[in-house]
Motif scaffolding. Structure first.
Motif, short mmCIF file in Angstrom:
data_model
loop_
_atom_site.label_atom_id
_atom_site.label_comp_id
_atom_site.label_asym_id
_atom_site.label_seq_id
_atom_site.Cartn_x
_atom_site.Cartn_y
_atom_site.Cartn_z
N ARG A 178 8.81 9.40 7.14
CA ARG A 178 9.60 8.99 6.12
C ARG A 178 8.79 7.81 5.20
O ARG A 178 8.97 7.69 3.99
N ARG A 179 8.01 7.19 5.76
CA ARG A 179 7.01 6.12 5.29
C ARG A 179 6.13 7.06 4.31
O ARG A 179 5.93 6.45 3.22
N ARG A 180 5.67 8.30 4.61
CA ARG A 180 4.76 9.11 4.01
C ARG A 180 5.53 9.32 2.43
O ARG A 180 5.09 9.59 1.50
N ALA A 181 6.79 9.71 2.80
CA ALA A 181 7.58 10.17 1.60
C ALA A 181 7.92 9.10 0.67
O ALA A 181 7.95 9.47 -0.64
N VAL A 182 8.14 7.83 1.25
CA VAL A 182 8.17 6.69 0.31
C VAL A 182 7.03 6.57 -0.71
O VAL A 182 7.02 6.43 -1.60
N ARG A 183 5.84 6.50 0.01
CA ARG A 183 4.60 6.10 -0.42
C ARG A 183 4.04 7.39 -1.59
O ARG A 183 3.52 7.07 -2.62
N LEU A 205 14.73 5.50 5.31
CA LEU A 205 14.11 5.55 4.08
C LEU A 205 14.34 4.40 3.21
O LEU A 205 13.24 3.90 2.44
N ARG A 206 15.52 4.20 3.05
CA ARG A 206 15.94 2.83 2.26
C ARG A 206 15.13 1.47 2.51
O ARG A 206 14.50 0.91 1.62
N THR A 207 15.32 1.53 3.93
CA THR A 207 14.53 0.10 4.19
C THR A 207 13.03 0.24 4.09
O THR A 207 12.37 -0.94 3.63
N LEU A 208 12.29 1.37 4.12
CA LEU A 208 10.95 1.40 4.00
C LEU A 208 10.63 1.37 2.56
O LEU A 208 9.55 0.71 2.46
N ALA A 209 11.51 1.79 1.76
CA ALA A 209 11.16 1.56 0.14
C ALA A 209 11.32 0.18 -0.15
O ALA A 209 10.44 -0.11 -0.96
N ALA A 210 12.15 -0.49 0.39
CA ALA A 210 12.37 -1.87 0.13
C ALA A 210 11.20 -2.72 0.59
O ALA A 210 10.43 -3.54 0.06
#
Length: 274
Positions: A178-183, A205-210
């Motif tokens: 999920r971190r890879r998806a955000v990056r 996903l939202r937490t990682l994006a933030a």
């Protein structure tokens, strides 16, 4: 439900199956034509080198589908990126963009452990390096595909002709995916259609994006067609859409591709009528 919340509906081409006992290798050309005729939004080819069931090579399948369609999006879902050198993937992607009129959707992942390590041994890639290799390739792919000079191989290389980078969909159920998806990704793809697990994944996903100060990717989901018919599948799809799914890829029930695609198209029609 607003129009914006209605997910796009995709289907898998008959290139393989999740069930090794019932491999579904069908007429991908006829299937692609059928999907487009029925108004579906995308068709998808799976990927693996040494799989637990027979499987067709994804780039060949998508090129065949591109040749007989004009509108439907062509999804590679998902490419095991670390099995191949990044320039080779970029060359394939750029060529698919050219022959399809830029209709490719590029899904990437690190592979399903259910297939074992045969692909990694065959490709000469240590399975323990798959995550790092995937991230390194994702750093390079946009420039490689676009035909820009890339200095990562001891000397600059430029692939030509370049092509637009397709939408990137990153698959995986662990935090690192999920971190890879955000990056890197425009979308995160989940393979878990259980609503609770899906909602937890979207929350992370939202937490990682933030945390990273980046946009939240859109959410895509692979889910089964209900054996109870379009009524049940439509209700399930509506629940996924309410949770935040914007692309729904419906998996096959068996060798009757036309029946499955008609089922998926009926779900698409009913969702848009709400």
């Amino acid at each position: 439900m607003s129009t914006l919340s209605v997910p796009e509906i995709g289907v898998f081409l008959p290139t393989s199956t999740p069930d090794p006992e019932r491999p579904i290798i069908g007429d991908v050309v006829a299937a692609a034509r059928t999907a487009e005729r029925l108004g579906l939004d995308s068709v998808w080819a799976t990927d693996q080198l040494v799989a637990s069931a027979p499987i067709l090579e994804g780039a060949v399948v998508l090129a065949a589908a591109a040749a007989v369609t004009e509108r439907v999006r062509l999804g590679w879902g998902v490419l095991i990126l670390a099995l191949r050198p990044a320039p080779l993937v970029a060359k394939q992607v750029a060529a698919l963009q050219h022959v399809s009129g830029n209709r490719l959707v590029l899904g990437v992942g690190t592979g399903n452990p259910a297939h074992g390590d045969g692909s990694w041994r065959a490709a000469g890639v240590p399975v323990g390096e798959r995550a790092a290799r995937t991230d390194a390739a994702l750093e390079l792919l946009p420039d490689l595909i676009a035909g820009k000079p890339v200095d990562a191989y001891g000397a600059p290389i430029t692939l030509a002709p370049g092509a637009p980078m397709p939408p990137l969909v990153v698959a995986g159920e662990v935090r690192a995916a999920r971190r890879r998806a955000v990056r890197f990704g425009a979308e995160w793809l989940s393979l878990r259609p259980e609503l609770g697990a899906l909602e937890q994944g979207i929350a992370e996903l939202r937490t990682l994006a933030a945390e990273l100060g980046l946009a939240v990717p859109a959410v895509a989901l692979v889910a089964p067609l209900s054996p109870d018919g379009p009524d049940v599948t439509t209700e399930q799809a509506a629940a996924f859409a309410a949770a935040g799914v914007r692309r729904l890829i419906l998996s096959p029930t068996g060798p009757d591709t036309e029946a499955d695609y008609a089922h998926a198209a009926e779900v698409r029609t009913r969702l848009r009528a709400r």
